[in-house]
Design an enzyme around this catalytic site. Structure first.
Site: not given
Ligand code: SAT
Ligand code: MN
Length: 590
Positions: A78, A206-208, A215, A235, A257, A259-260, A262-263, A284, A374, A376, A407
């Site tokens: 992003r 890119y994703g975001g 987002k 979020h 971000s 900080c785990g 997804t885990n 998310d 990064n 994915r 963190r």
């Molecule tokens: O693509 S996302 O914004 O969900 C992931 C990121 O870059 O924070």
């Molecule tokens: Mn996120």
């Protein structure tokens, strides 16, 4: 182009049909394809993406239904400095967002986008955010010239005809226009117009930046809607924790971000928690509304996960490793000669002949990373072996606890419970995380990231805190609020807490606090577990570790409170007095 091919389903909504025509006249695609979301359509799009080398097919036996995408190397994350909130007045965006004038921005984007789809297909991608038939659910339509974005939207959202049906002839929808242009960082802008329920993103795939449901809509635009309509767009991950007696407690948690998150969303309980099960509702984003029973209910607006690959392995996230075995699009990971994927921290040796995320020959130990840090995966939530049976429930799930985290090597205890909602809002408003070496080269600098929403709140931060406080006054049976820190270190620099699956032990204390069956000690900063209250069976960690991980050090907190105060001052006059008063109260309590 005089007449554009169009399916009748889309034309039922006049304003959608008009907008699609308008955009097509501006961008001049060769073709317009209305996505229906069917399996056969997906197959066709995948073949096209393979033929045009947008995707590489992975080995059919090792990773059935899986593909690799390599992005432009200048387009891997992003870009916050290219992200704008275009409200009529600058104050609407607040001091933490970039702002630009809506009329001028529309004009500039129109200029840049003119004729940009010549020779290309424009995909009309209708989607739902939230389960079908839910009072939470909103409709969005993304127009994009990227087949990668179209395929990814098909994973990340409930995409296709069902969204057009939900929209009907009259309904309102989020307008998202995405033009790849030439993917030049100099012509990259991600612009939000909350007053028009519109997003216009150019110059990035890119994703975001480009999956506008995520987002852009589900957080930035939705946070603005939520404030006007009396709900919350956050979020946050959502998990259900089921006891051996079959009772499930749902918690929502916000982390910056690294900080785990997804885990935690997919946590596997350790052997000491025999009979417990953890179910993912979302990884998310959470949309939260007050339910008829007075509790706060949540849905995950998305349908898929867009997670970071590096560091994912059989120990950190066994459920994710299973989820990624099939029907997944990987972006910017390394490719092995036998058609499999590889990344740093996967805990297997990279085979000879592995190529890096840019397709270049790569050898271990030469310094360069094989997978982009990064890199994915994009995978449907239905791949998750720990998916909650309520992940698609139109009612959502009732939230008993909200957890904030960050963190922090010192200062912040393993877990604190807020005294009440107002104190919890202050904890979220002042939360921060330390930068890791990888990110900045400067370790240990605290970055404040309120509710992990700093880059995602579509309006003024101080007013956002005000909305949280207002919600607290309206929720008859509010969740309890907690703050956690898995990353506190000992004087010798070693972690005091084992983390990963063992975080279940802290969640267990939280659940018991919610049920009034665990004890806490009062400290100036909140309630911490009384000695013996965090279950330590089958762990080579002693009570003394937990004591050191939860200790409140006055000298550390003096520095912390100064940092918090400075941050709130930077946010300006809109920060509610109630939040500042919470900070003063902590000062006085020491
Ligand atoms: O693509 S996302 O914004 O969900 C992931 C990121 O870059 O924070
Ligand atoms: Mn996120």
């Amino acid at each position: 182009m005089a007449s554009l091919p169009r399916k009748t389903t889309g034309a039922q909504n006049q304003s959608l049909a008009q907008w699609v025509d308008e955009v097509a006249r501006l961008t001049r695609p060769d073709r317009v394809h209305w996505c229906d979301g069917s399996e056969s359509e997906r197959e066709r799009l995948l073949s096209e993406a393979l033929a045009s080398k947008v995707l590489v097919a992975l080995d059919r036996n090792r990773r059935p239904g899986c593909y690799l995408h390599r992005s432009n190397p200048n387009d891997v994350a992003r870009t916050e400095d290219a992200t704008f909130i275009c409200t009529p007045r600058k104050e609407g965006a607040g001091p933490t967002n970039n702002w630009s004038d809506p009329a001028q921005t529309y004009e500039k984007l129109s200029e840049w986008s003119e004729g940009s789809m010549v020779g290309r297909t424009m995909y009309v991608v209708p989607y739902l955010l939230g389960p079908a038939g839910s009072r939470f659910t909103k409709v969005g339509v993304e127009l994009t010239d990227s087949i990668y974005v179209t395929l990814s939207m098909g994973v990340m959202t409930r995409m296709g005809s069902q969204a057009l049906e939900a929209l009907g002839a009259m309904g309102d929808f989020n307008r998202g226009l995405h033009c790849t242009l030439d993917c030049d960082p100099g012509r990259r802008l991600i612009c939000h117009f909350p007053q028009d329920n519109t997003i216009w993103s150019v110059g990035s795939n890119y994703g975001g930046n480009a999956l506008l449901s995520k987002k852009c809509f589900a957080l930035r635009i939705a946070s603005h809607m939520a404030r006007e309509e009396g709900w919350m767009a956050e979020h946050m991950l959502i998990v259900g924790l089921q006891s051996p007696q079959g009772e499930t407690t749902y918690v929502a948690a916000a982390f910056p971000s690294a900080c785990g998150k997804t885990n935690l969303a997919m946590l596997t309980p350790p052997p000491a928690f025999k009979g417990w099960r953890v179910f993912t509702v979302g990884d998310d984003i959470a949309w939260l509304r007050i339910g008829p029973d007075g509790r706060l209910w949540a849905v995950n607006p998305e349908f898929g996960y867009f997670g970071v690959a590096p560091g994912t392995n059989a120990h950190s996230n066994p459920n994710a490793m299973r989820m990624l075995e099939h029907n997944t699009i990987f972006t910017n990971v390394a490719l092995t000669p036998d058609g499999d994927v590889w990344w740093e921290g996967i805990n297997t040796d990279p085979p000879q002949g592995t190529v890096d995320w840019q397709g270049r020959p790569w050898r271990a130990g030469q310094g360069d990373k094989a997978a982009h840090p990064n890199s994915r995966f994009t995978t449907p939530m239905t791949n998750n072996p720990a998916l909650s049976p309520h992940a698609d429930d139109p009612k959502g799930v009732p939230i008993s606890a909200i957890i904030f985290g960050g963190r922090r090597a010192s200062t912040v205890p393993l877990v604190i419970e807020a005294f009440d909602w107002s104190h919890g809002v202050y904890l979220g408003a002042t939360m921060g995380s330390e930068t890791t070496a990888a990110a900045t080269g400067k370790v240990g600098v605290v970055r404040r990231d309120p509710m992990a929403m700093l880059p995602f709140c579509g309006y003024d931060m101080g007013q956002y805190f005000g909305h949280w406080l207002a919600m607290g006054r309206k929720i008859p049976r509010p969740p309890k609020i907690f703050m956690v820190n898995w990353f506190r270190k000992d004087a010798d620099g070693s972690f005091l807490w084992p983390g990963f699956g063992e975080n279940m032990r802290v969640l267990d204390w939280i659940i018991r606090r919610v049920n009034d069956s665990a004890k806490a000690d009062v400290t100036p900063v909140g309630l911490v577990p009384r000695a013996g209250e965090v279950m330590l069976d089958h762990l080579d960690i002693t009570e003394d570790h937990v004591r050191r991980a939860t200790v409140i050090d006055r000298t550390e907190w003096e520095v912390e409170l100064d940092g918090q105060q400075e941050f709130l001052t930077r946010l300006g006059d809109t920060v509610p007095a109630e939040v500042k008063e919470q900070l003063s109260r902590v000062r006085r309590a020491f």
